[in-house]
Design an enzyme around this catalytic site. Sequence first.
Site, PDB file in Angstrom:
ATOM      1  N   GLU A 212       0.862  -1.050   0.247  1.00 47.77           N
ATOM      2  CA  GLU A 212      -0.137  -0.168  -0.004  1.00 47.77           C
ATOM      3  C   GLU A 212       0.815   1.113  -0.054  1.00 47.77           C
ATOM      4  O   GLU A 212       0.495   2.432   0.053  1.00 47.77           O
ATOM      5  CB  GLU A 212      -0.933  -0.095   1.182  1.00 47.77           C
ATOM      6  N   ASN A 289      -0.750  -6.788  -4.606  1.00 49.03           N
ATOM      7  CA  ASN A 289      -1.503  -6.050  -5.610  1.00 49.03           C
ATOM      8  C   ASN A 289      -0.394  -5.084  -6.120  1.00 49.03           C
ATOM      9  O   ASN A 289       0.858  -4.621  -5.489  1.00 49.03           O
ATOM     10  CB  ASN A 289      -2.435  -4.950  -4.711  1.00 49.03           C
ATOM     11  N   ASP A 331      -7.252  -4.599  -5.533  1.00 48.97           N
ATOM     12  CA  ASP A 331      -6.559  -4.848  -4.396  1.00 48.97           C
ATOM     13  C   ASP A 331      -6.507  -6.418  -4.015  1.00 48.97           C
ATOM     14  O   ASP A 331      -6.735  -6.543  -2.862  1.00 48.97           O
ATOM     15  CB  ASP A 331      -6.816  -4.049  -2.804  1.00 48.97           C
TER      16      ASP A 331
HETATM   17 CA    CA Z   1      -2.598  -5.070  -0.788  1.00 49.78          CA
END
Ligand code: CA
Length: 594
Positions: A212, A289, A331
């Site tokens: 992230e 991701n 995600d």
């Molecule tokens: Ca993630």
Amino acid sequence: MKERFRRSMAGLAAITLALGGVSAPLMAQNAPAPAGPTPNGPTDAQLMDDANSTGDVLTYGMGPRAQRFSPLTQINAENVGKLVPAFAASLGGEKQRGQESQPLVYDGTIYVTGSYSRLFAFDARTGEQKWKYEARLPDGIMPCCDVVNRGAAIYGDKIIFATLDARLVALNRHTGKVVWNKQIADYQAGYSATAAPLIVHGMVITGNSGGEFGIVGAVEARDVNTGELIWHRPVVEGNMGTLRGKDNGITGKLNATWEGDQWKTGGGATWLGGTYDPDTNLLYFGTGNPAPWNSHLRKGDNLYTASTLAIDPDTGVIKWHFQTTPHDGWDFDGVNEFIPFDATINGKPMKLGAKADRNGYFFVLDRTNGKFISASRFVMKTTWAEGFTKDGKPIVIPAGRPGDPAAAAKGPSVFSSPSFLGGKNWMPMAYNQGTGLFYVPSNDWGMDIWNEPISYKKGAAFLGAGFTIKPIAEDHIGALRAMDPKTGKIVWEYKNKAPLWGGVLTTAGNLVFTGTPEGYLKAFDAKTGQELWKFQTGSGVVGSPVTWEQDGEQYVAVMSGWGGAVPLWGGEVAKSFKDINQGGSLWVFKMPKG
Ligand code: CA
Ligand code: CA
């Protein structure tokens, strides 16, 4: 969301002391330690045989393949109703939060990691604490999804675990004293570490967290005796790997599936660790991701994010890859454990592997070469894809992708299922060699998701998206599902009101164990799914249960302590479960005497 990040960071502010790591002197050791007897603790050979040795639990996953299957039958579907606690042991401390650890058991000691990068050794017969180690975490660490840790690795006289400031620490397993302490990556750039390390050929193999924050996911191997780096393999196309201090080839092909310099901040965090299969001599690691979440800002498939990778354990070279969510925009981290198993498909005995992906599909691949066998939906609904072609490509539903904000502050919102917390998140499934079924801890939920403009800034959240998680069923979010990997069919399911967030254990005693946020450890009939036993542990169970034999009796242990990503990120769902009490205890069970 920034507010959310700040809120989750606030609890950490009190821990401000710098790390006082001690590094062992570097040894001139250019080859992995040879397999062989280590005088005072588990050897490579013992780690590889962990699934068969019932008197100990030496690895995360109860064997390098992480099937979480025990051949023990003393506790079984007929008598599990009588199971009682033997003892409980508290982790203590004012800071509790999620306890997602899996215990290790060796030589009369239970080792568990705790929230805030702690490691405890308890007497396996009494629960008395032998020692504890608390990492001194610097201010400013950035774990996205709670201050959890999922477990340790044991080897010889050492016990090794990863810390939230992206370090790997080896302790003497008798004393808890630091043997070596190495930085994996820069926590100030958003890197952290929560997975249990894997030990293969005398090397500690780890991934990293931070998808992230625009980090670059990687897998690396270190000498278990010194912590010295042996190889480093970035998993995002274009980045250079190393082997013993020298360049060892670029991952993939520069700019084949990424534009410009985006691969330098491309995500793909390998935050859940991996499995190893001695038959093929391959490591299997999942990747998270791509960064940022806003997929309109990064055209292409973005290899090797949201994929399963097979890696040569001795060189760090990627042998094959399979991308489960090409050009992810939701995600859908593809980090989920890839579990090797053998089965006969269409009359042909095959070496396979299975993965229940965050994107809602259960994948079966040929683990020797990554060839696609099948993908079956294991959740109520998938709005991003209708299914997979026979070549293993998703049949994408274009309207399921969150819209392009272009210059606007907020792009068109779409409803997506699964939510970004996934059809299955980190919590490991189990494979029963007797029933031939996988037991998948899954969740049925959705989200409103939209994209926003974003640019990379070191150490700042790199999402370009907003979201609100919502339930999609009246009666449940969690569902423990028994999947037949040969047919892709759900054989049975157990529905749970709160999201399931703990690991699964299965045994030859026809049992499946898993915990619930409502505080129970539960046992089910492995063939039918009938609930046979439950015990209230006093806080939510989000750890992974294990079983072993000691002094002629079978034991079951699990960590209790509510937390993890759901209370931090769960939107409407989190509100429904805000009254669950926190905790931090190891619970150990056995049959009553006589
Ligand atoms: Ca993630
Ligand atoms: Ca064992």
